[in-house]
Design a protein around this motif. Structure first.
Motif, short mmCIF file in Angstrom:
data_model
loop_
_atom_site.label_atom_id
_atom_site.label_comp_id
_atom_site.label_asym_id
_atom_site.label_seq_id
_atom_site.Cartn_x
_atom_site.Cartn_y
_atom_site.Cartn_z
N LYS A 276 0.82 -1.21 0.00
CA LYS A 276 0.00 0.00 0.00
C LYS A 276 0.86 1.26 0.00
O LYS A 276 0.52 2.27 -0.64
N HIS A 277 1.99 1.21 0.71
CA HIS A 277 2.83 2.39 0.85
C HIS A 277 4.06 2.34 -0.06
O HIS A 277 5.02 3.10 0.16
N ASN A 278 4.00 1.47 -1.06
CA ASN A 278 5.08 1.40 -2.07
C ASN A 278 6.45 1.37 -1.39
O ASN A 278 7.29 2.24 -1.59
N TRP A 279 6.66 0.33 -0.59
CA TRP A 279 7.84 0.32 0.29
C TRP A 279 9.16 0.20 -0.46
O TRP A 279 10.20 0.61 0.05
N LYS A 280 9.13 -0.32 -1.66
CA LYS A 280 10.36 -0.35 -2.45
C LYS A 280 10.85 1.08 -2.71
O LYS A 280 12.04 1.37 -2.58
N GLU A 281 9.92 1.97 -3.04
CA GLU A 281 10.30 3.37 -3.25
C GLU A 281 10.77 4.01 -1.94
O GLU A 281 11.76 4.76 -1.93
N GLN A 282 10.09 3.71 -0.84
CA GLN A 282 10.51 4.23 0.46
C GLN A 282 11.92 3.76 0.80
O GLN A 282 12.76 4.53 1.27
N SER A 283 12.17 2.47 0.56
CA SER A 283 13.47 1.88 0.86
C SER A 283 14.58 2.53 0.02
O SER A 283 15.67 2.82 0.52
N ASP A 284 14.30 2.76 -1.26
CA ASP A 284 15.30 3.38 -2.14
C ASP A 284 15.66 4.79 -1.66
O ASP A 284 16.82 5.20 -1.70
N LYS A 285 14.68 5.53 -1.19
CA LYS A 285 14.94 6.87 -0.66
C LYS A 285 15.85 6.80 0.57
O LYS A 285 16.77 7.60 0.74
N CYS A 286 15.55 5.83 1.42
CA CYS A 286 16.36 5.67 2.64
C CYS A 286 17.80 5.28 2.30
O CYS A 286 18.75 5.78 2.92
N LYS A 287 17.95 4.40 1.34
CA LYS A 287 19.29 3.98 0.93
C LYS A 287 20.10 5.16 0.41
O LYS A 287 21.31 5.25 0.63
N GLN A 288 19.43 6.06 -0.30
CA GLN A 288 20.14 7.23 -0.82
C GLN A 288 20.59 8.15 0.31
O GLN A 288 21.69 8.70 0.27
N ILE A 289 19.75 8.31 1.33
CA ILE A 289 20.15 9.11 2.50
C ILE A 289 21.37 8.51 3.18
O ILE A 289 22.29 9.21 3.59
N VAL A 290 21.39 7.18 3.29
CA VAL A 290 22.54 6.49 3.88
C VAL A 290 23.81 6.82 3.10
O VAL A 290 24.84 7.18 3.68
N LEU A 291 23.75 6.71 1.77
CA LEU A 291 24.92 6.97 0.94
C LEU A 291 25.34 8.44 1.01
O LEU A 291 26.53 8.74 1.08
N ASP A 292 24.37 9.33 1.00
CA ASP A 292 24.68 10.76 0.98
C ASP A 292 25.41 11.21 2.24
O ASP A 292 26.12 12.24 2.22
N ASN A 293 25.24 10.50 3.33
CA ASN A 293 25.82 10.93 4.61
C ASN A 293 27.04 10.12 5.06
O ASN A 293 27.68 10.50 6.04
N TYR A 294 27.35 9.04 4.36
CA TYR A 294 28.37 8.13 4.86
C TYR A 294 29.74 8.78 4.96
O TYR A 294 30.40 8.76 6.01
#
Length: 384
Positions: A276-294
């Protein structure tokens, strides 16, 4: 997304990787199952549970890519691996090949087994920082010998948050005639998973971490060729039953006496929420935040990234080495003084701060962590 979760809003929660976090709609489905149990325990346990369990297994089988008859639920991966461990028939001096990045409870499980059997647990060094997938494979197979019988490998390390090339390891292990056991605790809901494509002998993954299920929901997949040889961890009514309703494999492992299986039974609600909440898209956004801050946090802590900063090695978690002599005090200070829930992990004598990002997190949460570390470095001796 934050309003969909039950987390304390006064706490900056950067530790999803340890125990997960359950959304309100899923938790309500979980509580409804528990209420239904208490309303009429006999009919729920004897009549309704088998029906609900079948629906839960069908939903999960589609989600993880395997036959619904090839897995059963357990409370956590530790129970799953202990079940497998107790059915192995290794001889003295035969070896279990793993890495030195495995989860601590798993190391303890294998040390226990080796003390009992005289077999050997080989924690093969995977050097840091990781440079490439090829480096991991080359170093891992240096631990192989003519005495190796089992490969045990985590798909994602808890302490270092690194993704391991499990498919390649399973393929080579199969060529060598080895038993493969994969600890995929952090995988379901975090990465695409197709167990039939991976084709391990045993695979365990949690639902209560990245799939957002209530606490205490995990599965153990067993390849058909090993199902008859897998003894139940708990012997109960399913063992040698006179009125079987399913395979002996499932009868053995799904009947364990009276217990609360509501976390298992609400699996369809879990998957409905993710879809319902399109979690693949949510997960991809989170992964990008992880990379952007590492790199930013590595620079702050005067250390190097543990791997190339890309999604081949990192998902929704990242670990940064921290130079401290007081890891427990550092963790306590972060929660007590800054309301930041984050683990300080120990692996092979070194310490790592590991941040997890899920849909309820934002860049502001990592900014708060950054400012807290700056303050700790300036005003204490907890970080060198």
């Amino acid at each position: 997304m934050k309003d969909l979760f039950l987390l304390d809003p006064t706490v900056t929660y950067l530790n999803h990787g340890s125990f997960g976090a359950c959304p309100k709609p899923v938790f309500e489905a979980f509580q409804q199952m528990q209420l239904e149990l208490e309303t009429q325990p006999v009919s729920f346990i004897l009549q309704k549970t088998p029906v609900y369990l079948a629906k839960a297994k069908e939903a999960l089988a589609d989600y993880i890519g395997c036959d619904k008859n090839d897995f059963f639920f357990t409370p956590n991966p530790t129970v799953a691996i202990n079940t497998v461990m107790r059915s192995l028939k290794l001889q003295p001096e035969e070896e279990i090949l793993a890495t030195d990045h495995e989860y601590g409870a798993m190391d303890m499980t294998w040390h226990f087994y080796c003390k009992k059997t005289g077999s050997k647990y080989v924690r093969q060094n995977i050097s840091l920082p990781v440079q490439s997938k090829e480096q991991i494979l080359k170093e891992f197979w240096k631990g192989y010998s003519e005495k190796t019988r089992v490969v045990f490998i985590n798909q994602m390390s808890s302490a270092t948050a690194l993704i391991f090339p499990v498919k390649e390891i399973v393929e080579k292990a199969r060529e060598l005639g080895l038993i493969t056991i994969v600890d995929g605790a952090h995988v379901p809901g975090h990465f695409d998973l197709n167990i039939m494509d991976l084709n391990p002998d045993y695979y365990t993954g949690t639902l209560h971490k990245w799939m957002l299920a209530p606490k205490g929901s995990t599965f153990l997949y067993v390849n058909k060729k090993y199902q008859d040889a897998l003894d139940p961890l708990v012997v109960s009514w399913g063992y040698e039953t006179k009125a079987p309703t399913k395979s002996q494999f499932l009868e053995n492992h799904e009947h364990q006496g009276t217990r609360d299986v509501a976390a298992f039974l609400c699996t369809p609600a879990v998957i409905d929420f993710l879809e319902k909440h399109n979690w693949k898209e949510q997960s991809d956004k989170c992964k990008q935040i992880v990379l952007d801050n590492y790199q930013r946090f590595c620079d702050l802590l005067d250390t190097k990234p543990l791997c190339p900063v890309n999604n081949e090695f990192l998902g929704q978690m990242a670990s940064i080495e921290v130079n401290t002599d007081e890891p427990l005090a550092l963790k306590a200070k972060l929660i007590n003084d800054y309301n930041i829930e984050i683990p300080v992990m120990n692996l092979n004598g070194k310490y790592y701060i590991r941040y997890s990002i899920n849909a309820y997190n934002s860049q502001a949460d990592l900014d708060k962590l950054y400012d807290a570390i700056v303050d700790i470095k300036k005003n204490t001796k907890l970080i060198k």
